[in-house]
Design a protein around this motif. Sequence first.
Motif, short mmCIF file in Angstrom:
data_model
loop_
_atom_site.label_atom_id
_atom_site.label_comp_id
_atom_site.label_asym_id
_atom_site.label_seq_id
_atom_site.Cartn_x
_atom_site.Cartn_y
_atom_site.Cartn_z
N LEU A 103 59.74 -11.89 24.70
CA LEU A 103 59.46 -10.93 23.65
C LEU A 103 58.57 -9.79 24.17
CD1 LEU A 103 59.02 -13.41 20.69
CD2 LEU A 103 60.89 -11.76 21.01
N ARG A 104 57.55 -10.11 24.94
CA ARG A 104 56.67 -9.09 25.50
C ARG A 104 57.42 -8.18 26.47
NH1 ARG A 104 53.71 -6.79 23.28
NH2 ARG A 104 52.48 -6.21 25.07
N ARG A 105 58.37 -8.75 27.21
CA ARG A 105 59.19 -7.94 28.13
C ARG A 105 59.96 -6.87 27.36
NH1 ARG A 105 62.44 -11.74 31.33
NH2 ARG A 105 63.74 -11.94 29.51
N ASN A 106 60.23 -7.13 26.07
CA ASN A 106 60.94 -6.18 25.22
C ASN A 106 59.98 -5.38 24.33
OD1 ASN A 106 64.08 -6.64 25.33
ND2 ASN A 106 63.12 -8.62 25.64
N ASP A 107 58.71 -5.34 24.74
CA ASP A 107 57.66 -4.60 24.02
C ASP A 107 57.47 -5.07 22.59
OD1 ASP A 107 57.03 -2.95 26.20
OD2 ASP A 107 58.73 -1.64 25.73
N ALA A 108 57.75 -6.34 22.32
CA ALA A 108 57.54 -6.90 20.99
C ALA A 108 56.11 -7.44 20.89
CB ALA A 108 58.53 -8.03 20.72
N GLU A 109 55.56 -7.40 19.69
CA GLU A 109 54.26 -8.00 19.40
C GLU A 109 54.51 -9.27 18.62
OE1 GLU A 109 51.46 -5.36 17.54
OE2 GLU A 109 52.26 -3.66 18.66
N VAL A 110 53.83 -10.35 19.00
CA VAL A 110 54.04 -11.65 18.36
C VAL A 110 52.71 -12.14 17.80
CG1 VAL A 110 54.88 -14.00 18.68
CG2 VAL A 110 55.77 -12.17 20.12
N SER A 111 52.72 -12.58 16.55
CA SER A 111 51.52 -13.17 15.96
C SER A 111 51.91 -14.44 15.21
CB SER A 111 50.82 -12.18 15.02
OG SER A 111 51.66 -11.84 13.94
N THR A 112 50.95 -15.33 15.10
CA THR A 112 51.16 -16.60 14.41
C THR A 112 50.00 -16.82 13.45
OG1 THR A 112 52.15 -17.49 16.42
CG2 THR A 112 51.55 -19.07 14.74
N THR A 113 50.31 -17.15 12.21
CA THR A 113 49.26 -17.45 11.23
C THR A 113 49.63 -18.71 10.47
OG1 THR A 113 50.36 -16.02 9.61
CG2 THR A 113 48.57 -15.04 10.89
N MET A 114 48.60 -19.39 9.99
CA MET A 114 48.80 -20.52 9.08
C MET A 114 48.41 -20.01 7.70
SD MET A 114 49.90 -23.26 10.67
CE MET A 114 49.65 -24.47 9.39
N GLU A 115 49.26 -20.27 6.74
CA GLU A 115 48.99 -19.82 5.38
C GLU A 115 48.86 -21.04 4.48
OE1 GLU A 115 52.10 -17.08 4.38
OE2 GLU A 115 51.57 -15.72 5.99
N PRO A 116 47.71 -21.20 3.80
CA PRO A 116 47.53 -22.36 2.93
C PRO A 116 48.70 -22.51 1.96
CG PRO A 116 45.53 -21.06 3.04
CD PRO A 116 46.60 -20.27 3.74
N ARG A 121 53.60 -19.17 10.09
CA ARG A 121 54.37 -17.93 10.05
C ARG A 121 54.31 -17.24 11.41
NH1 ARG A 121 52.80 -12.30 8.47
NH2 ARG A 121 54.58 -11.37 7.44
N PHE A 122 55.48 -17.02 12.00
CA PHE A 122 55.61 -16.22 13.22
C PHE A 122 56.09 -14.84 12.79
CE2 PHE A 122 56.14 -20.44 15.07
CZ PHE A 122 55.41 -20.35 16.24
N ARG A 123 55.41 -13.81 13.27
CA ARG A 123 55.79 -12.43 12.96
C ARG A 123 56.03 -11.71 14.28
NH1 ARG A 123 51.79 -8.07 11.76
NH2 ARG A 123 52.90 -6.37 10.80
N ILE A 124 57.24 -11.18 14.44
CA ILE A 124 57.63 -10.48 15.65
C ILE A 124 57.91 -9.03 15.28
CG2 ILE A 124 59.32 -10.38 17.53
CD1 ILE A 124 59.94 -13.38 16.81
N LEU A 125 57.11 -8.12 15.83
CA LEU A 125 57.33 -6.70 15.61
C LEU A 125 58.05 -6.16 16.84
CD1 LEU A 125 53.88 -5.61 14.13
CD2 LEU A 125 56.01 -6.12 12.91
#
Length: 132
Positions: A103-116, A121-125
């Motif tokens: 994903l980083r090789r494709n300039d994507a940003e990746v974040s992971t959050t836990m939501e009560p 949740r994985f978010r890929i921009l």
Amino acid sequence: HSCELRFDAQPCIALASREDLRSALLNLMTFLCSPERKRAAGHGVLTLRSTTEEGVPAVILTEQTLVLSEEERSRLFDPRVELDSSGRTMRLNIALSLTYQMLRRNDAEVSTTMEPDHGIRFRILLKPLPGR
């Protein structure tokens, strides 16, 4: 553990390798549906959603029952050796590390959050297509 899969796709166009994105999403979905992971009670629903956030193409993956500590989440994309619950079987877990690198090789940003009450949740921009 059963896992129901839901899709919520809105058209979004990104500049990314089709093969890298396919492999990354498959690895993330495999991780989220893995039966050996600690789960909250209930029926797991894995949702894959594509959307645009402020003009940026995004892919969101959520799963309701997976339980990860803050420490586990902070090293999710690090290659590591894992032990099963008996502490005897070891395996090298590099799939998510490779996923992050693709994903980083494709300039994507990746974040992971836990939501009560909503799970992980994985978010890929993704990088927008020029001129869009």
